[in-house]
Design an enzyme around this catalytic site. Structure first.
Site, PDB file in Angstrom:
ATOM      1  N   HIS A 144      17.556 -29.646  -2.849  1.00 36.54           N
ATOM      2  CA  HIS A 144      18.892 -29.827  -2.689  1.00 36.54           C
ATOM      3  C   HIS A 144      19.691 -30.512  -3.885  1.00 36.54           C
ATOM      4  O   HIS A 144      19.054 -31.017  -4.567  1.00 36.54           O
ATOM      5  CB  HIS A 144      19.406 -30.629  -1.353  1.00 36.54           C
ATOM      6  CG  HIS A 144      18.845 -30.104  -0.157  1.00 36.54           C
ATOM      7  ND1 HIS A 144      19.669 -29.196   0.724  1.00 36.54           N
ATOM      8  CD2 HIS A 144      17.883 -30.417   0.649  1.00 36.54           C
ATOM      9  CE1 HIS A 144      19.150 -28.977   1.846  1.00 36.54           C
ATOM     10  NE2 HIS A 144      18.059 -29.581   1.787  1.00 36.54           N
ATOM     11  N   TYR A 201      21.071 -29.235  -9.789  1.00 36.78           N
ATOM     12  CA  TYR A 201      20.035 -29.318  -9.072  1.00 36.78           C
ATOM     13  C   TYR A 201      18.661 -29.818 -10.233  1.00 36.78           C
ATOM     14  O   TYR A 201      18.710 -29.322 -11.432  1.00 36.78           O
ATOM     15  CB  TYR A 201      19.518 -27.802  -8.790  1.00 36.78           C
ATOM     16  CG  TYR A 201      20.548 -27.350  -7.594  1.00 36.78           C
ATOM     17  CD1 TYR A 201      20.052 -27.307  -6.193  1.00 36.78           C
ATOM     18  CD2 TYR A 201      21.661 -26.613  -8.091  1.00 36.78           C
ATOM     19  CE1 TYR A 201      21.084 -26.715  -5.343  1.00 36.78           C
ATOM     20  CE2 TYR A 201      22.461 -26.072  -7.279  1.00 36.78           C
ATOM     21  CZ  TYR A 201      22.177 -26.056  -5.844  1.00 36.78           C
ATOM     22  OH  TYR A 201      23.020 -25.390  -4.846  1.00 36.78           O
ATOM     23  N   LYS A 244      25.855 -35.391  -2.114  1.00 38.17           N
ATOM     24  CA  LYS A 244      25.855 -35.320  -3.421  1.00 38.17           C
ATOM     25  C   LYS A 244      26.689 -36.594  -4.007  1.00 38.17           C
ATOM     26  O   LYS A 244      27.633 -37.009  -3.456  1.00 38.17           O
ATOM     27  CB  LYS A 244      26.581 -34.049  -3.803  1.00 38.17           C
ATOM     28  CG  LYS A 244      25.903 -32.710  -3.009  1.00 38.17           C
ATOM     29  CD  LYS A 244      26.319 -31.407  -3.597  1.00 38.17           C
ATOM     30  CE  LYS A 244      26.030 -30.366  -2.712  1.00 38.17           C
ATOM     31  NZ  LYS A 244      24.632 -30.154  -2.275  1.00 38.17           N
TER      32      LYS A 244
END
Length: 245
Positions: free
Chosen positions: A162, A154, A200
């Site tokens: 996020h 993060y 991601k």
């Protein structure tokens, strides 16, 4: 990838970003370091973690800095935090703000602690090097089992933003990977697809010992880290407008 700040609307997201800018992770870590030093904090080595009794001020700082997690106990006046081995050794060895005991052996030196942790987990030097590599860049590093990776990374506190990366720790030493990952294309495809589905990027950290042994934590200075990002190629998003290919 741009940071995805949390919030129900643009105003809330901008507020989360503003809060992170006012209180950067480096400042929070410095405050935690100072608090633990002043209280002469001491944790206790368990099987695969370190237990730490903390004061009320440190509860907030550990949470803000994203170290460990609180543990429920029957003790009303004491709050315990459970730290991973990587987190505990980072506080002990790198930040020099935590002492660690092992049963009746008393406070452990850096070398003694390193040896005992390594006896519990032979791959610890690799994972600690990866963890510390990211932490020293002021990334927040959390366990990544939920997403099929070693760590989730993060930009700031998970309550504000996020995560941007799912990290896997690999090594070329002895031609063996630490966790047997990414040896076949199907694993690469599945991992990138899973991470892509939750916005991601796969971050692969190759840890190279460069011929050094791991008898002492001093060896970490000679380890190198190679960063590689892998993303899933989606043809539909890569075509030129008007192309029929």
């Amino acid at each position: 990838m741009l940071p995805r700040w949390k919030g129900k609307d643009k105003k809330a997201k901008k507020g989360a970003e503003a809060e992170a800018l006012r209180e950067p992770m480096s400042k929070i870590i410095s405050q935690l370091q100072s608090s633990l030093l002043q209280s002469e904090a001491c944790g206790f080595l368990s099987d695969n973690n370190v237990q730490l009794a903390v004061a009320s001020e440190q509860i907030d700082l550990l949470d803000k800095a994203c170290f460990g997690q609180p543990v429920r106990t029957v003790e009303k006046d004491v709050v315990w935090f459970q730290l991973s081995l990587e987190e505990a050794f980072y506080l002990c060895y790198h930040l020099k703000c935590l002492k660690i005991k092992d049963g009746g052996s008393g406070i452990q030196s850096d070398e003694e602690l390193w040896t005992k942790i390594k006896s519990k987990n032979k791959t610890f030097p690799y994972f600690y090097k990866a963890y510390s590599h990211l932490r020293m860049k002021n990334w927040v590093v959390r366990p990544g089992a939920l997403y099929g990776v070693d760590f989730v990374v993060y930009r700031h506190h998970p309550a504000r933003v996020h995560s941007e990366y799912g990290a896997l720790v690999l090594s070329h030493d002895d031609d063996k990977d630490l966790n047997g990952r990414l040896n076949v294309w199907s694993d690469i495809h599945c991992t990138t697809r899973l991470l892509g589905g939750v916005a991601k990027i796969l971050l692969v950290l190759y840890i190279n010992r460069n011929g050094n042994k791991d008898d002492s934590p001093l060896c970490l200075a000679n380890y190198t880290v190679q960063e590689r990002t892998i993303t899933r190629w989606i043809p539909e998003q890569s075509r030129e407008k008007g192309s029929s290919c």
